[in-house]
Design a protein around this motif. Structure first.
Motif, short mmCIF file in Angstrom:
data_model
loop_
_atom_site.label_atom_id
_atom_site.label_comp_id
_atom_site.label_asym_id
_atom_site.label_seq_id
_atom_site.Cartn_x
_atom_site.Cartn_y
_atom_site.Cartn_z
N ASP A 87 70.49 16.30 25.61
CA ASP A 87 69.13 16.47 25.66
C ASP A 87 68.61 15.65 26.92
N GLU A 88 67.16 15.96 26.96
CA GLU A 88 66.49 15.48 28.32
C GLU A 88 66.54 13.84 28.36
N SER A 89 66.87 13.34 27.21
CA SER A 89 66.65 11.84 27.06
C SER A 89 68.01 11.08 27.38
N ALA A 90 69.15 11.81 27.63
CA ALA A 90 70.46 11.29 27.67
C ALA A 90 70.53 10.49 29.18
N SER A 91 71.36 9.58 29.34
CA SER A 91 71.68 8.42 30.32
C SER A 91 72.54 9.20 31.18
N ALA A 92 72.16 9.30 32.47
CA ALA A 92 72.92 9.86 33.59
C ALA A 92 73.81 8.77 34.11
N ASN A 93 75.20 9.36 34.30
CA ASN A 93 76.29 8.72 35.12
C ASN A 93 77.21 9.50 35.61
N PRO A 94 76.81 10.07 36.80
CA PRO A 94 77.61 11.07 37.88
C PRO A 94 78.89 10.72 38.13
N GLY A 154 76.75 15.01 42.16
CA GLY A 154 75.77 14.31 40.98
C GLY A 154 75.09 13.22 41.55
N GLU A 155 75.54 12.30 42.26
CA GLU A 155 75.03 11.12 42.64
C GLU A 155 73.71 11.39 43.61
N THR A 156 73.96 12.39 44.30
CA THR A 156 72.62 12.84 45.26
C THR A 156 71.60 13.58 44.16
N LYS A 157 71.95 14.28 43.52
CA LYS A 157 70.93 14.91 42.48
C LYS A 157 70.25 13.98 41.73
N LEU A 158 70.94 12.85 41.08
CA LEU A 158 70.31 11.92 40.43
C LEU A 158 69.24 11.11 41.28
N ALA A 159 69.78 10.58 42.49
CA ALA A 159 69.08 10.01 43.51
C ALA A 159 67.57 10.67 43.71
N ALA A 160 67.84 12.17 43.93
CA ALA A 160 66.55 12.77 44.05
C ALA A 160 65.61 12.81 42.62
N GLU A 161 66.44 12.92 41.55
CA GLU A 161 65.39 12.79 40.30
C GLU A 161 64.70 11.45 40.23
N GLU A 162 65.39 10.45 40.71
CA GLU A 162 64.70 9.15 40.72
C GLU A 162 63.51 9.16 41.69
N LEU A 163 63.67 9.59 42.69
CA LEU A 163 62.40 9.82 43.79
C LEU A 163 61.30 10.44 43.00
N ILE A 164 61.70 11.73 42.40
CA ILE A 164 60.64 12.44 41.77
C ILE A 164 59.92 11.69 40.74
N LYS A 165 60.61 10.98 39.84
CA LYS A 165 60.04 10.25 38.83
C LYS A 165 59.06 9.25 39.26
N ALA A 166 59.50 8.48 40.32
CA ALA A 166 58.70 7.39 40.88
C ALA A 166 57.43 8.06 41.94
N SER A 167 57.33 9.27 41.85
CA SER A 167 56.28 9.87 43.07
C SER A 167 55.03 10.15 42.40
N LYS A 168 54.05 10.23 43.25
CA LYS A 168 52.47 10.11 42.43
C LYS A 168 52.21 11.59 42.42
N CYS A 169 52.97 12.67 42.74
CA CYS A 169 52.62 14.08 42.67
C CYS A 169 53.10 14.67 41.11
#
Length: 305
Positions: free
Chosen positions: A130-137, A142-157
């Motif tokens: 589900d959406e709350s599961a812990s990532a571990n590529p 998978g590492e790059t897609k997770l890195a992109a997610e982290e950037l988006i979560k930290a963004s102000k948009c």
């Protein structure tokens, strides 16, 4: 009128989004991609094609500032998992640097950013997730897609992340294969095929994924959403259903396990998604895998006619 800009419009998902949105008179549509448009000429006039390399920061900032879309749906990415393992610099540039560029442009212009992510951010030990599961590529993609997610979560948009699984469909120029086409073509040529039984996915029809992205856009949704199919299947299951649908010889399909195949990038074994949140909050309703095969079959007949 809502302005919507799509990246990666030449790709499979990009094409499906353009096709679904191009006739909507309430939307001003910008289709972007590297180089020339590969979209069907019959679609001309319902959107504006703009050549854009999302890795070019100045080009991204300039275009978003000029058009100021209400929403960007970011589908462009390097997704061939083994290629990502082999050329990690190109993979990082396409999957992380490009996202950083879009975030900056969307922050400056108050744009809703919808980003496509993947089940490959997980290690595949305890799917479906589900959406709350812990990532571990387990691979570089998978590492790059997770890195992109982290950037988006930290963004102000304002942002939404649409995670998906094993997308299949027919591109307008027939440039992409998928498990259904591979099984169908192989069995029609009387070729025996080895298909794995120890990997699990929830395969996603490209039209369903496009619909999920459009629902996120229309509702202005924020947060992480799993947008995939619902059937939890192995590639062997998918091959057997494909043979069943087309009336082909199932005895040509041989069971195999992942250890029979050597691939540069490791694959997570058991992913797949729980899609309850998307069904509840978006009204998302994906097709079954068998129905998806039927849709592909109709599209193949149209392409041949």
């Amino acid at each position: 009128m809502k302005k919507v800009l799509i990246t990666g419009s030449n790709g499979l998902l990009g094409q499906k989004l353009i096709k679904k949105l191009k006739d909507n008179k309430a939307i001003e549509l910008f289709a972007t991609g590297r180089g020339e448009s590969r979209l069907p000429e019959s679609w001309q006039g319902d959107y504006e094609w703009i050549s854009l390399d999302v890795c070019d920061k100045s080009a991204v900032l300039e275009l978003i500032a000029k058009k100021i879309p209400d929403c960007v749906i970011h589908t462009a990415a390097m997704t061939q998992v083994d290629d990502c393992e082999a050329d990690q610099n190109a993979c990082w540039e396409s999957n992380v640097t490009a996202v950083r560029n879009l975030i900056e442009a969307c922050e400056k212009n108050q744009v809703h950013l919808i980003h496509l992510s993947t089940d490959f951010i997980f290690d595949g030990k305890d799917g479906p997730y589900d959406e709350s599961a812990s990532a571990n590529p387990v691979n570089y993609y998978g590492e790059t897609k997770l890195a992109a997610e982290e950037l988006i979560k930290a963004s102000k948009c304002k942002w939404a992340i649409a995670r998906t699984v094993l997308v299949y469909g027919v591109a307008a120029d027939m440039s992409r294969s998928n498990i259904i086409l591979w099984v169908k073509n192989s069995l029609e040529q009387r070729k025996k095929i080895n298909v794995v039984t120890d990997q699990w996915r929830t395969p996603t029809l490209a039209e369903d994924l496009a619909e999920g992205c459009i629902l996120l856009m229309e509702k202005g949704s924020e947060g992480i959403f799993n947008i995939s199919g619902e059937d939890f299947l192995t590639p062997y299951d998918m091959a057997m259903q494909t043979a069943e649908y087309f009336g082909l010889d199932k005895s040509m399909i041989k069971k195999a396990d992942s250890s029979n195949f050597s691939q540069p990038a490791k694959r997570p074994m058991k992913t797949g998604f729980v899609i309850d949140k998307a069904k509840r909050e978006l009204g998302y309703s994906p097709k079954s895998f068998m129905d998806g095969i039927g849709i592909l079959s109709k599209q193949l007949k149209l392409a041949d006619s």
